[in-house]
Write an enzyme that holds these catalytic residues in place. Structure first.
Site, mmCIF file in Angstrom:
data_model
loop_
_atom_site.group_PDB
_atom_site.id
_atom_site.type_symbol
_atom_site.label_atom_id
_atom_site.label_comp_id
_atom_site.label_asym_id
_atom_site.label_seq_id
_atom_site.Cartn_x
_atom_site.Cartn_y
_atom_site.Cartn_z
ATOM 1 N N HIS A 38 0.834 -1.196 0.000
ATOM 2 C CA HIS A 38 0.000 0.000 0.000
ATOM 3 C C HIS A 38 0.869 1.246 0.000
ATOM 4 C CE1 HIS A 38 0.868 -0.634 4.292
ATOM 5 N NE2 HIS A 38 0.763 0.683 4.402
ATOM 6 N N GLU A 66 -3.295 4.016 2.829
ATOM 7 C CA GLU A 66 -3.409 4.171 4.273
ATOM 8 C C GLU A 66 -3.290 5.654 4.574
ATOM 9 O OE1 GLU A 66 -0.948 2.906 8.334
ATOM 10 O OE2 GLU A 66 -0.104 2.463 6.359
#
Length: 154
Positions: free
Chosen positions: A70, A119
């Site tokens: 991510h 995130e």
């Protein structure tokens, strides 16, 4: 300036299945500002970060959901409720976060329409290093590199 050093991240490029859907997502979620659009590519400015998209309709995308890979963006702790509401209101696919210790700080995980994971994180590498040094002394720490990192960011 020293020669032969990596200067930073130049840009982030994502393969997307539908360019117009991705353009809308990044404008609405991140308030990214488009710089150029073409039939199969688009460039954005995200607060000084160059984002690039290439439309590639025939790429298999299922495997991406099984990975923890991510990109994390920093946010302030007090902005967490704003982001939770914004993502919810936009119908964004918010992911279940992993269990974490409070020393890891707070995060929200979500994905774009093609499954790229993001995130929004309230901590920094310095917070994480301090937590690990205090709570996980069995880990290996390179004190010279850690000191250099701190010195560069004073």
């Amino acid at each position: 300036m020293e020669n032969n050093k990596i200067l930073g991240i130049n840009h982030l490029l994502f393969s997307v299945s539908d360019l117009s859907v991705s353009i809308s997502f990044y404008e609405k979620v991140f308030d990214a500002k488009w710089l150029v659009k073409a039939e199969k590519t688009a460039y954005f400015d995200l607060n000084g970060i160059w984002l690039a998209f290439n439309e590639e309709k025939d790429i298999k995308r299922q495997e991406i959901h099984d990975s923890y890979t991510h990109i994390a963006f920093s946010i302030q702790q007090e902005d967490l409720p704003f982001w939770e509401k914004k993502l919810h209101d936009l119908g964004v696919n918010v992911l279940k976060g992993r269990k974490r210790h409070e020393g890891d700080r707070d995060s929200i995980y979500f994905s774009d329409p093609d499954g790229h994971k993001f995130e929004l994180h309230t901590g920094s590498v310095f917070d994480r290093l301090q937590y690990y040094q205090n709570e996980k002394p069995h880990l290996s720490f390179h004190e010279g590199h850690i000191k250099a990192l701190y010195d560069r960011n004073k």
